[in-house]
Design a protein around this motif. Structure first.
Motif, short mmCIF file in Angstrom:
data_model
loop_
_atom_site.label_atom_id
_atom_site.label_comp_id
_atom_site.label_asym_id
_atom_site.label_seq_id
_atom_site.Cartn_x
_atom_site.Cartn_y
_atom_site.Cartn_z
N GLU A 26 34.16 88.71 17.70
CA GLU A 26 32.71 88.62 17.81
C GLU A 26 32.16 87.93 16.58
O GLU A 26 32.77 87.98 15.51
N CYS A 27 31.00 87.29 16.72
CA CYS A 27 30.36 86.62 15.59
C CYS A 27 28.88 86.94 15.57
O CYS A 27 28.28 87.23 16.60
N ARG A 28 28.32 86.84 14.37
CA ARG A 28 26.88 86.90 14.18
C ARG A 28 26.53 85.80 13.18
O ARG A 28 27.33 85.48 12.31
N TYR A 29 25.35 85.25 13.31
CA TYR A 29 24.95 84.22 12.35
C TYR A 29 23.45 84.26 12.14
O TYR A 29 22.70 84.77 12.97
N SER A 30 23.04 83.75 10.98
CA SER A 30 21.62 83.64 10.67
C SER A 30 21.37 82.32 9.95
O SER A 30 21.83 82.13 8.83
N PRO A 31 20.64 81.42 10.61
CA PRO A 31 20.25 80.18 9.95
C PRO A 31 18.91 80.31 9.23
O PRO A 31 18.33 79.31 8.80
N ALA A 32 18.40 81.55 9.10
CA ALA A 32 17.09 81.77 8.49
C ALA A 32 17.03 81.15 7.10
O ALA A 32 18.00 81.20 6.35
N ARG A 33 15.89 80.58 6.77
CA ARG A 33 15.71 79.95 5.45
C ARG A 33 14.82 80.76 4.54
O ARG A 33 14.80 80.54 3.34
N TRP A 34 14.03 81.67 5.11
CA TRP A 34 13.05 82.42 4.32
C TRP A 34 13.08 83.89 4.68
O TRP A 34 13.35 84.26 5.81
N THR A 35 12.75 84.70 3.71
CA THR A 35 12.49 86.11 3.96
C THR A 35 11.07 86.38 3.49
O THR A 35 10.67 85.88 2.43
N ARG A 36 10.32 87.07 4.30
CA ARG A 36 8.92 87.32 3.97
C ARG A 36 8.66 88.82 3.90
O ARG A 36 9.19 89.57 4.70
N GLU A 37 7.84 89.18 2.95
CA GLU A 37 7.47 90.59 2.79
C GLU A 37 5.95 90.69 2.75
O GLU A 37 5.28 89.94 2.03
N THR A 38 5.43 91.60 3.55
CA THR A 38 3.98 91.81 3.59
C THR A 38 3.50 92.44 2.29
O THR A 38 4.11 93.38 1.79
N LEU A 39 2.43 91.88 1.74
CA LEU A 39 1.83 92.41 0.52
C LEU A 39 0.64 93.27 0.91
O LEU A 39 -0.35 92.78 1.46
N LYS A 40 0.77 94.58 0.65
CA LYS A 40 -0.27 95.54 1.05
C LYS A 40 -0.94 96.10 -0.19
O LYS A 40 -0.33 96.27 -1.23
N GLY A 41 -2.19 96.39 -0.05
CA GLY A 41 -2.94 97.06 -1.11
C GLY A 41 -3.73 98.21 -0.51
O GLY A 41 -3.76 98.40 0.70
N GLN A 42 -4.39 98.96 -1.35
CA GLN A 42 -5.16 100.10 -0.86
C GLN A 42 -6.35 99.68 -0.02
O GLN A 42 -6.87 100.48 0.75
N ASN A 43 -6.76 98.43 -0.15
CA ASN A 43 -7.90 97.97 0.64
C ASN A 43 -7.48 97.12 1.83
O ASN A 43 -8.32 96.55 2.51
N GLY A 44 -6.17 97.01 2.10
CA GLY A 44 -5.75 96.26 3.28
C GLY A 44 -4.55 95.35 3.01
O GLY A 44 -3.88 95.45 1.98
N ILE A 45 -4.32 94.45 3.93
CA ILE A 45 -3.22 93.50 3.85
C ILE A 45 -3.70 92.28 3.05
O ILE A 45 -4.72 91.69 3.37
#
Length: 125
Positions: A26-45
């Motif tokens: 079996e194989c798995r692959y990821s050609p993804a180029r970016w990883t993104r993380e949501t920046l949250k604060g106490q007043n929202g996104i």
């Protein structure tokens, strides 16, 4: 009427490391180029951060008498290619093996992980 071969969506046709074919389970692959993380604060996104993500190909392969498992650990400039059942090609060059490879002797299986700057996929035309 469409042929049943045109309906195939899953499976690996062949897998190669440095041009050498391996018995693929079996194989798995990821050609993804970016990883993104949501920046949250106490007043929202507030938005998101973006960082580079390495390409990755993970192959579960079967051990064989003619190969030395330790050799995978030494692979640091490898070319890895997958030919999928859909005729899509997935691959990368200059990849390095990132895991210490362990063999399960009950089924003679091992998982090898290759990562690098870029993994590409070429769809069927």
């Amino acid at each position: 009427m469409a042929s049943s071969a045109g309906m195939r969506r899953a499976g690996v046709g062949a897998g190669f490391i440095n041009g050498v074919p391996y018995d693929i389970i079996e194989c798995r692959y990821s050609p993804a180029r970016w990883t993104r993380e949501t920046l949250k604060g106490q007043n929202g996104i507030h938005g998101y951060s973006e960082n580079p993500q390495q390409g990755r190909i993970i192959m579960s392969i079967r051990d064989a008498g003619g190969m030395t498992v330790r050799d995978f650990n030494d692979m640091s400039d490898a070319e890895v290619q997958l030919q999928l059942a859909t005729n899509k090609t997935v691959g990368g060059s200059g990849l390095w093996c990132t895991e210490a490879v362990e063999v399960s002797t009950g089924e003679a299986t091992m998982e090898v992980t290759f990562e690098g700057v870029s993994v590409t996929e070429t769809p069927t035309s």
